[in-house]
Write an enzyme that holds these catalytic residues in place. Structure first.
Site, PDB file in Angstrom:
ATOM      1  CD  GLU A 341     -83.135  26.258   5.901  1.00 58.84           C
ATOM      2  OE1 GLU A 341     -84.287  26.263   5.393  1.00 58.84           O
ATOM      3  OE2 GLU A 341     -82.851  26.671   7.041  1.00 58.84           O
ATOM      4  CD  GLU A 445     -80.527  30.023   7.279  1.00 62.09           C
ATOM      5  OE1 GLU A 445     -81.573  29.941   7.806  1.00 62.09           O
ATOM      6  OE2 GLU A 445     -80.398  29.894   6.153  1.00 62.09           O
TER       7      GLU A 445
END
Length: 531
Positions: A341, A445
């Site tokens: 991320e 995720e």
């Protein structure tokens, strides 16, 4: 003629089997053809929201690194302000507080702190009688202050023992005469805690101090994830774990302060447990030096993102080299994720692509088959930007994180709206990415949680079913976030045990079994037709 026809049928069946089996396989997996994974979040990289009790014993626990505070003079009724957000003197002159009047704490001890402005400078004072300015680029003794607390009221004291005061000229000086009481006087301020959102490895270790933090983390690492958890995952058809790690693992057992050693031994244990249960491992570099997104899960000290600097990137590549060299030949390694991320707001695409290309080459130096996983930028970024980047030649995977959360777009969605969004928008996006003939697609995720406040068990079951059906179409597979969590709907184990998430027999597994049957049929037909 009959023999010729039989050969044609045999060839046709063989081609069908080869084409379909090639289209639905991930190298290195046993039995299943794609990744069905669970993240081991909150274990080797601390995230306080996953297990808040880890922070319960920290003194002054509401004043951790990165906590945002404001100070208001009780006599002037004005806020302390770093003019222009930093780089100038500090005044006590504002009626309303905003970013100039907000300071982020750097914790030195439970009562000693440094104050960072919105522009990154630190408050500083040269000695008794000084005027406080926000001009220091890095903190040391002159930038360290003691805070004495009495409920919401505070005194701020220099190392020399002198107290700061707000003068009638709206200046902040280090020359209050004597020791102030807690009445309304020039050295007394109201302290407002504006935000206390960072609860990561840095906050935990620096909050407790090395010795106590070592005890807390050793107990956590030894009990939060164990071999029994791998047995549970194996029994429920999970074939992979994605394991977040921090950059300090490469310096284990003695990482730089304040980080605490021991994560490398825990990761070694995870690989052994995984191998015992035929589970594969993805090592995910979740926290890079300097922080790639300013969040607690990247071990940011105060919310700033420093990672794009050349020194931090070089250090990160050294970490990838360390991980690849140590685990490349381990039979349980499936892949290495180069970075989790990165922020679109602070990490330029060209910088990220350059790093990914170098990371890919490092992994390939040790393994020709390990998957190299590259994560999309979070924020305002299009996943297609990585499909057009030409990172490497083979076994490249793009990691997308799909949450029906964290965005105003999802706030007012009903249960039916959320489910429809999965079947329509998410499915269309995956179909488009799967057809690019580029990297494989990984939903690294996702979670069976949303903003629906009154969702029933049936609603959650349908939402989970929709996600499983759609994410099963991702060419590499998916990984649930996360195995254990104090928030029950984020907890994979709780979802399974309480029947909120029903894994069942996924379309992907059905395809695998159909292909096996087709392969066996092909072999039987060819053998008998040639006899």
């Amino acid at each position: 003629m009959e023999l010729t026809f039989s050969k044609w049928v045999c060839a046709f069946l063989l081609c069908c089997w080869l084409n379909f089996s090639k289209g639905y396989s991930v190298e290195g997996l046993r039995e299943d053809s794609k990744v069905k994974a669970v993240n081991l979040g909150g274990w080797l990289v601390v995230e306080g929201w996953i297990k808040p009790s880890l922070f319960d014993g920290i003194p002054n626990g509401d004043m951790l690194d990165g906590t945002e505070v404001q100070f208001k003079s009780v006599t002037l009724q004005k806020y302390m302000s770093a003019e222009n957000g930093g780089g100038m003197n500090v005044t006590v002159s504002r009626d309303v507080a905003s970013s100039w009047e907000s300071f982020k704490l750097w914790r030195v001890s439970e009562s000693e702190f440094q104050f960072r402005t919105s522009q990154g400078q630190f408050l500083t004072c040269d000695g008794v009688g000084c005027s406080i300015s926000a001009t220091a680029e890095s903190p040391s003794t002159s930038e360290t202050f003691f805070i004495e607390r009495n409920n919401s009221r505070v005194h701020i004291k220099l190392k020399s023992g002198a107290y700061l005061q707000a003068t009638i000229e709206n200046q902040l000086t280090g020359d209050y005469p004597g020791t102030p009481g807690w009445d309304d006087n020039e050295a007394t301020f109201e302290m407002m805690i504006v935000a206390n959102n960072l609860h990561g490895d840095f906050q935990l270790a620096n909050g407790y101090g090395h010795n106590d933090a070592k005890k807390v983390l050793q107990r956590h690492r030894n009990t939060f994830i164990t071999t029994e958890d791998f047995h549970f995952l194996y029994r429920h058809g999970i074939n992979t774990v994605r394991i977040p790690v921090g950059w300090w693992i490469a310096s284990d057992p003695n990482p730089p302060a304040p980080f605490i050693g021991g994560t490398l031994e825990a990761l070694d244990n995870a690989f052994s447990w995984a191998q015992a249960y035929n589970i594969m491992c993805i090592i995910d570099l979740h926290a890079a030096p300097g922080s790639q997104n300013g969040m607690e899960h990247s071990a940011s000290r105060d919310g700033f993102t420093g990672w794009p600097s050349p020194d931090y990137i070089s250090q990160t590549l050294d970490v990838i080299d360390f991980l690849a060299s140590r685990y490349a030949k381990h039979p349980a390694l499936l892949g290495i994720e180069l970075l989790n991320e990165p922020s679109a707001a602070t990490v330029p695409l060209d910088t990220l692509v350059s790093y990914y290309k170098q990371g890919y080459q490092i992994v390939r130096k040790y393994s020709s088959t390990a998957y190299v996983i590259i994560c999309q930028r979070i924020g305002n970024a299009d996943p297609l930007e990585l499909y057009q980047a030409d990172i490497g030649s083979h076994n490249i995977v793009v990691d997308l994180h799909f949450y029906n959360l964290f965005d105003p777009f999802y706030v007012n969605m009903s249960a039916a709206d959320n489910i429809q969004f999965i079947y329509k928008s998410r499915e269309d996006q995956l179909r488009a990415l799967n057809s690019t003939n580029g990297p494989l697609v990984f939903i690294g995720e996702w979670v069976n949680e949303w903003n629906v406040m009154s969702g029933s068990q049936t609603d959650y079951q349908e939402f989970g079913k929709a996600q499983l059906e759609v994410y099963d179409s991702a060419s590499f597979g998916w990984a649930y976030w996360t195995l254990k969590n104090d928030r029950k709907h984020w907890d994979f184990e709780w979802n399974i045990r309480n029947n909120y998430l029903q894994l069942g027999d996924s379309p992907n597994r059905k395809i695998f079994h159909s292909l096996m049957l087709l392969g066996l049929t092909c072999a039987w037909f060819c053998m008998h037709s040639l006899l």
